[in-house]
Write a protein that holds these residues in place. Structure first.
Motif, mmCIF file in Angstrom:
data_model
loop_
_atom_site.group_PDB
_atom_site.id
_atom_site.type_symbol
_atom_site.label_atom_id
_atom_site.label_comp_id
_atom_site.label_asym_id
_atom_site.label_seq_id
_atom_site.Cartn_x
_atom_site.Cartn_y
_atom_site.Cartn_z
ATOM 1 N N PRO A 48 56.006 57.868 65.104
ATOM 2 C CA PRO A 48 56.970 57.396 66.093
ATOM 3 C C PRO A 48 58.401 57.683 65.655
ATOM 4 O O PRO A 48 58.701 57.755 64.475
ATOM 5 C CB PRO A 48 56.710 55.902 66.161
ATOM 6 N N ARG A 49 59.261 57.847 66.616
ATOM 7 C CA ARG A 49 60.689 58.012 66.351
ATOM 8 C C ARG A 49 61.302 56.630 66.256
ATOM 9 O O ARG A 49 60.967 55.741 67.028
ATOM 10 C CB ARG A 49 61.316 58.797 67.498
ATOM 11 N N SER A 50 62.162 56.441 65.289
ATOM 12 C CA SER A 50 62.769 55.118 65.130
ATOM 13 C C SER A 50 63.725 54.849 66.286
ATOM 14 O O SER A 50 64.631 55.636 66.541
ATOM 15 C CB SER A 50 63.491 55.021 63.796
ATOM 16 N N PRO A 51 63.530 53.740 66.990
ATOM 17 C CA PRO A 51 64.386 53.437 68.142
ATOM 18 C C PRO A 51 65.792 53.016 67.725
ATOM 19 O O PRO A 51 66.029 52.596 66.592
ATOM 20 C CB PRO A 51 63.665 52.297 68.838
ATOM 21 N N CYS A 89 57.110 45.846 63.752
ATOM 22 C CA CYS A 89 55.708 45.493 63.975
ATOM 23 C C CYS A 89 55.257 45.786 65.400
ATOM 24 O O CYS A 89 54.080 46.029 65.641
ATOM 25 C CB CYS A 89 55.473 44.020 63.643
ATOM 26 N N ARG A 90 56.187 45.788 66.340
ATOM 27 C CA ARG A 90 55.833 46.064 67.734
ATOM 28 C C ARG A 90 55.719 47.557 68.044
ATOM 29 O O ARG A 90 55.180 47.923 69.090
ATOM 30 C CB ARG A 90 56.845 45.427 68.662
ATOM 31 N N LEU A 91 56.230 48.397 67.164
ATOM 32 C CA LEU A 91 56.125 49.839 67.395
ATOM 33 C C LEU A 91 54.677 50.281 67.262
ATOM 34 O O LEU A 91 53.954 49.832 66.379
ATOM 35 C CB LEU A 91 56.982 50.613 66.396
ATOM 36 N N LYS A 92 54.273 51.165 68.109
ATOM 37 C CA LYS A 92 52.917 51.691 68.050
ATOM 38 C C LYS A 92 52.867 52.836 67.045
ATOM 39 O O LYS A 92 53.842 53.536 66.817
ATOM 40 C CB LYS A 92 52.497 52.198 69.424
ATOM 41 N N GLN A 93 51.729 53.035 66.433
ATOM 42 C CA GLN A 93 51.479 54.140 65.508
ATOM 43 C C GLN A 93 52.325 54.072 64.237
ATOM 44 O O GLN A 93 52.585 55.092 63.621
ATOM 45 C CB GLN A 93 51.721 55.489 66.202
ATOM 46 N N VAL A 94 52.786 52.890 63.849
ATOM 47 C CA VAL A 94 53.562 52.742 62.614
ATOM 48 C C VAL A 94 52.590 52.396 61.492
ATOM 49 O O VAL A 94 51.795 51.461 61.635
ATOM 50 C CB VAL A 94 54.637 51.642 62.765
ATOM 51 N N PRO A 95 52.638 53.132 60.376
ATOM 52 C CA PRO A 95 51.752 52.811 59.252
ATOM 53 C C PRO A 95 52.029 51.419 58.684
ATOM 54 O O PRO A 95 53.143 50.889 58.774
ATOM 55 C CB PRO A 95 52.088 53.881 58.209
ATOM 56 N N ALA A 100 52.321 50.525 55.654
ATOM 57 C CA ALA A 100 53.293 50.561 54.560
ATOM 58 C C ALA A 100 54.720 50.401 55.081
ATOM 59 O O ALA A 100 55.561 49.762 54.441
ATOM 60 C CB ALA A 100 53.162 51.867 53.787
ATOM 61 N N VAL A 101 55.002 50.966 56.238
ATOM 62 C CA VAL A 101 56.336 50.844 56.831
ATOM 63 C C VAL A 101 56.569 49.403 57.274
ATOM 64 O O VAL A 101 57.663 48.858 57.089
ATOM 65 C CB VAL A 101 56.509 51.830 58.001
ATOM 66 N N LYS A 102 55.554 48.776 57.816
ATOM 67 C CA LYS A 102 55.689 47.378 58.241
ATOM 68 C C LYS A 102 55.922 46.465 57.041
ATOM 69 O O LYS A 102 56.691 45.517 57.125
ATOM 70 C CB LYS A 102 54.448 46.943 59.010
ATOM 71 N N VAL A 103 55.295 46.755 55.924
ATOM 72 C CA VAL A 103 55.491 45.955 54.719
ATOM 73 C C VAL A 103 56.894 46.167 54.164
ATOM 74 O O VAL A 103 57.517 45.234 53.655
ATOM 75 C CB VAL A 103 54.412 46.286 53.671
ATOM 76 N N GLY A 134 64.914 47.197 56.281
ATOM 77 C CA GLY A 134 65.027 47.926 57.541
ATOM 78 C C GLY A 134 65.416 49.374 57.325
ATOM 79 O O GLY A 134 64.858 50.281 57.945
ATOM 80 N N LEU A 135 66.351 49.607 56.422
ATOM 81 C CA LEU A 135 66.762 50.981 56.146
ATOM 82 C C LEU A 135 65.663 51.761 55.431
ATOM 83 O O LEU A 135 65.488 52.957 55.679
ATOM 84 C CB LEU A 135 68.052 50.991 55.328
ATOM 85 N N LEU A 136 64.914 51.091 54.562
ATOM 86 C CA LEU A 136 63.793 51.761 53.909
ATOM 87 C C LEU A 136 62.719 52.147 54.925
ATOM 88 O O LEU A 136 62.147 53.240 54.860
ATOM 89 C CB LEU A 136 63.190 50.853 52.835
ATOM 90 N N ALA A 137 62.449 51.264 55.861
ATOM 91 C CA ALA A 137 61.470 51.564 56.904
ATOM 92 C C ALA A 137 61.941 52.711 57.793
ATOM 93 O O ALA A 137 61.157 53.594 58.147
ATOM 94 C CB ALA A 137 61.201 50.318 57.743
ATOM 95 N N LEU A 138 63.229 52.702 58.150
ATOM 96 C CA LEU A 138 63.773 53.798 58.952
ATOM 97 C C LEU A 138 63.653 55.127 58.219
ATOM 98 O O LEU A 138 63.345 56.155 58.818
ATOM 99 C CB LEU A 138 65.238 53.534 59.294
ATOM 100 N N ARG A 139 63.897 55.096 56.918
ATOM 101 C CA ARG A 139 63.781 56.330 56.126
ATOM 102 C C ARG A 139 62.351 56.859 56.150
ATOM 103 O O ARG A 139 62.130 58.058 56.285
ATOM 104 C CB ARG A 139 64.221 56.035 54.700
ATOM 105 N N GLN A 140 61.369 55.951 56.028
ATOM 106 C CA GLN A 140 59.974 56.379 56.073
ATOM 107 C C GLN A 140 59.599 56.907 57.455
ATOM 108 O O GLN A 140 58.872 57.897 57.568
ATOM 109 C CB GLN A 140 59.046 55.225 55.682
ATOM 110 N N LEU A 141 60.091 56.258 58.500
ATOM 111 C CA LEU A 141 59.810 56.739 59.853
ATOM 112 C C LEU A 141 60.412 58.117 60.093
ATOM 113 O O LEU A 141 59.773 58.997 60.670
ATOM 114 C CB LEU A 141 60.344 55.743 60.893
ATOM 115 N N ASP A 142 61.646 58.310 59.634
ATOM 116 C CA ASP A 142 62.296 59.611 59.810
ATOM 117 C C ASP A 142 61.641 60.681 58.955
ATOM 118 O O ASP A 142 61.550 61.838 59.357
ATOM 119 C CB ASP A 142 63.785 59.520 59.484
ATOM 120 N N ARG A 143 61.174 60.311 57.766
ATOM 121 C CA ARG A 143 60.479 61.266 56.910
ATOM 122 C C ARG A 143 59.185 61.729 57.583
ATOM 123 O O ARG A 143 58.841 62.891 57.544
ATOM 124 C CB ARG A 143 60.171 60.636 55.560
#
Length: 98
Positions: free
Chosen positions: A3-6, A55-61, A63-66, A75-84
């Motif tokens: 997913p793309r980070s909103p 947590c509401r995003l679909k298809q998020v691993p 590890a990103v939720k944790v 939040g920034l760490l999760a965004l980095r993983q989503l963008d990666r």
């Protein structure tokens, strides 16, 4: 598919970090009560917004939720993983088999 980070998640993640920095700077310098009483709830709301929005995003691993549970920078760490994940999937889509 990653997913793309909103946009609202990006804003909340940055607000979470900035409010934490302001709170800590206030505590270690002048410790003004009005700043503490404003930044505390702001940081808490931004933190909860990041966790719930991720947590509401679909298809998020998982590890990103944790990662979002890390206060301040989660939040920034999760965004980095989503963008990666987005850049990795974009690179694999650009490869044309011969």
């Amino acid at each position: 598919m990653h997913p793309r980070s909103p946009r609202h998640l990006r804003i909340a993640a940055h607000a979470e970090l900035v409010s934490l920095i302001v709170m800590l700077a206030n505590v270690f310098t002048v410790h003004l009560q009005p700043i503490s009483s404003l930044m505390g709830p702001t940081h808490g709301c931004a933190y909860l917004w990041v966790v719930i929005a991720t947590c509401r995003l679909k298809q998020v691993p998982a590890a990103v939720k944790v990662l979002t549970l890390v206060p301040g920078a989660g939040g920034l760490l999760a965004l980095r993983q989503l963008d990666r994940g987005n850049s990795a999937s974009a690179q694999t889509e650009e490869i044309v088999p011969s």
